[in-house]
Design a protein around this motif. Structure first.
Motif, PDB file in Angstrom:
ATOM      1  N   PRO A  20      -5.631   9.032  18.967  1.00  0.00           N
ATOM      2  CA  PRO A  20      -5.567  10.328  19.647  1.00  0.00           C
ATOM      3  C   PRO A  20      -4.127  10.828  19.855  1.00  0.00           C
ATOM      4  O   PRO A  20      -3.897  12.027  19.935  1.00  0.00           O
ATOM      5  N   GLN A  21      -3.155   9.892  19.942  1.00  0.00           N
ATOM      6  CA  GLN A  21      -1.752  10.288  20.099  1.00  0.00           C
ATOM      7  C   GLN A  21      -0.993  10.312  18.767  1.00  0.00           C
ATOM      8  O   GLN A  21       0.207  10.560  18.741  1.00  0.00           O
ATOM      9  N   GLY A  22      -1.670  10.011  17.665  1.00  0.00           N
ATOM     10  CA  GLY A  22      -1.017  10.044  16.358  1.00  0.00           C
ATOM     11  C   GLY A  22      -0.080   8.886  16.089  1.00  0.00           C
ATOM     12  O   GLY A  22       0.789   8.975  15.227  1.00  0.00           O
ATOM     13  N   ASP A  23      -0.236   7.770  16.813  1.00  0.00           N
ATOM     14  CA  ASP A  23       0.609   6.589  16.628  1.00  0.00           C
ATOM     15  C   ASP A  23      -0.041   5.683  15.571  1.00  0.00           C
ATOM     16  O   ASP A  23      -0.675   4.687  15.894  1.00  0.00           O
ATOM     17  N   TYR A  24       0.098   6.080  14.312  1.00  0.00           N
ATOM     18  CA  TYR A  24      -0.582   5.402  13.208  1.00  0.00           C
ATOM     19  C   TYR A  24       0.081   4.075  12.858  1.00  0.00           C
ATOM     20  O   TYR A  24       1.312   3.973  12.840  1.00  0.00           O
ATOM     21  N   HIS A  25      -0.745   3.103  12.591  1.00  0.00           N
ATOM     22  CA  HIS A  25      -0.255   1.759  12.276  1.00  0.00           C
ATOM     23  C   HIS A  25       0.507   1.701  10.954  1.00  0.00           C
ATOM     24  O   HIS A  25       0.233   2.460  10.030  1.00  0.00           O
ATOM     25  N   THR A  26       1.406   0.736  10.884  1.00  0.00           N
ATOM     26  CA  THR A  26       1.935   0.248   9.614  1.00  0.00           C
ATOM     27  C   THR A  26       1.101  -0.976   9.271  1.00  0.00           C
ATOM     28  O   THR A  26       0.841  -1.818  10.136  1.00  0.00           O
ATOM     29  N   ILE A  27       0.667  -1.058   8.031  1.00  0.00           N
ATOM     30  CA  ILE A  27      -0.087  -2.226   7.564  1.00  0.00           C
ATOM     31  C   ILE A  27       0.887  -3.106   6.782  1.00  0.00           C
ATOM     32  O   ILE A  27       1.473  -2.664   5.792  1.00  0.00           O
ATOM     33  N   TYR A  28       1.068  -4.319   7.260  1.00  0.00           N
ATOM     34  CA  TYR A  28       1.953  -5.285   6.602  1.00  0.00           C
ATOM     35  C   TYR A  28       1.099  -6.290   5.840  1.00  0.00           C
ATOM     36  O   TYR A  28       0.178  -6.876   6.405  1.00  0.00           O
ATOM     37  N   PHE A  29       1.420  -6.464   4.574  1.00  0.00           N
ATOM     38  CA  PHE A  29       0.773  -7.469   3.738  1.00  0.00           C
ATOM     39  C   PHE A  29       1.709  -8.677   3.700  1.00  0.00           C
ATOM     40  O   PHE A  29       2.810  -8.591   3.137  1.00  0.00           O
ATOM     41  N   GLY A  30       1.284  -9.771   4.306  1.00  0.00           N
ATOM     42  CA  GLY A  30       2.118 -10.969   4.337  1.00  0.00           C
ATOM     43  C   GLY A  30       1.575 -12.030   3.401  1.00  0.00           C
ATOM     44  O   GLY A  30       0.442 -12.485   3.567  1.00  0.00           O
ATOM     45  N   GLU A  31       2.375 -12.387   2.411  1.00  0.00           N
ATOM     46  CA  GLU A  31       1.960 -13.487   1.534  1.00  0.00           C
ATOM     47  C   GLU A  31       2.005 -14.777   2.337  1.00  0.00           C
ATOM     48  O   GLU A  31       3.020 -15.091   2.980  1.00  0.00           O
ATOM     49  N   ILE A  32       0.914 -15.508   2.299  1.00  0.00           N
ATOM     50  CA  ILE A  32       0.824 -16.759   3.050  1.00  0.00           C
ATOM     51  C   ILE A  32       1.683 -17.812   2.361  1.00  0.00           C
ATOM     52  O   ILE A  32       1.465 -18.154   1.201  1.00  0.00           O
ATOM     53  N   GLN A  33       2.667 -18.311   3.102  1.00  0.00           N
ATOM     54  CA  GLN A  33       3.569 -19.339   2.586  1.00  0.00           C
ATOM     55  C   GLN A  33       3.048 -20.739   2.887  1.00  0.00           C
ATOM     56  O   GLN A  33       3.180 -21.641   2.068  1.00  0.00           O
TER      57      GLN A  33
END
Length: 179
Positions: free
Chosen positions: A158-171
């Protein structure tokens, strides 16, 4: 909670996923740890929006973090993170790490959690957790508002605070070994 002596052994990322999904059902969240440059800040944050799978032929953990969060600042500085699977005894810590910002307090200290470095990975895990996965960000993307359904848009942004999606390669994945 604190720990005296703790040991973690390697486990498969599939085993870790199973433990993570069980914890989401009992504690309502996992503990995400990030660290800033020069170890100036280490933060632990509760996450509930996480996905595990195979992307680009490699095991990944996808996490969603809003740009307004301190964790986002740290991930942009050092694109590494750990996802930690809390036991039910850490329910209060899971709630507290989701309630307060790491900008204004050290949540490790506040929640009596112990950072532990495993296998030479430069971001700590949480010693009191039953399992942890170490990830290196290989991609990030923004949630695209124009592609969201109206219900998701209204409910979660509702406030427009859209997520960043981080793709983390599993080490590496680790499971706590009880004495």
């Amino acid at each position: 909670m604190g720990v005296r002596s703790v040991r973690f052994d390697r486990c498969s990322w599939e085993e870790l996923c199973s433990l993570a999904f069980q914890a989401l059902g009992t504690t309502g969240g996992l503990l995400l740890v990030t660290q800033g440059k020069e170890h100036t800040a280490t933060n632990v944050m509760t996450i509930g929006w996480v996905s595990f799978g195979i992307v680009w032929g490699r095991p990944v953990a996808c996490i969603l973090v809003r740009p307004s969060r301190f964790t986002h600042v740290l991930l942009e500085e050092i694109p590494l993170f750990t996802i930690n699977v809390p036991p039910v005894q850490l329910q209060k810590a899971v709630e507290e790490c989701g309630r307060y910002s790491g900008r204004s307090m050290n949540k490790f200290t506040h929640c009596a959690l112990t950072p532990i470095y495993l296998g030479g990975f430069p971001v700590p895990s949480v010693a009191e957790c039953v399992a942890t996965v170490q990830c290196t960000v290989v991609e990030k993307t923004q949630v695209e508002p124009s592609t969201l359904t109206p219900l998701i848009q209204e409910t979660y942004y509702p406030q427009g605070d859209y997520h960043t999606i981080y793709f983390g390669e599993i080490q590496a994945s680790w499971k706590r070994i009880e004495p």
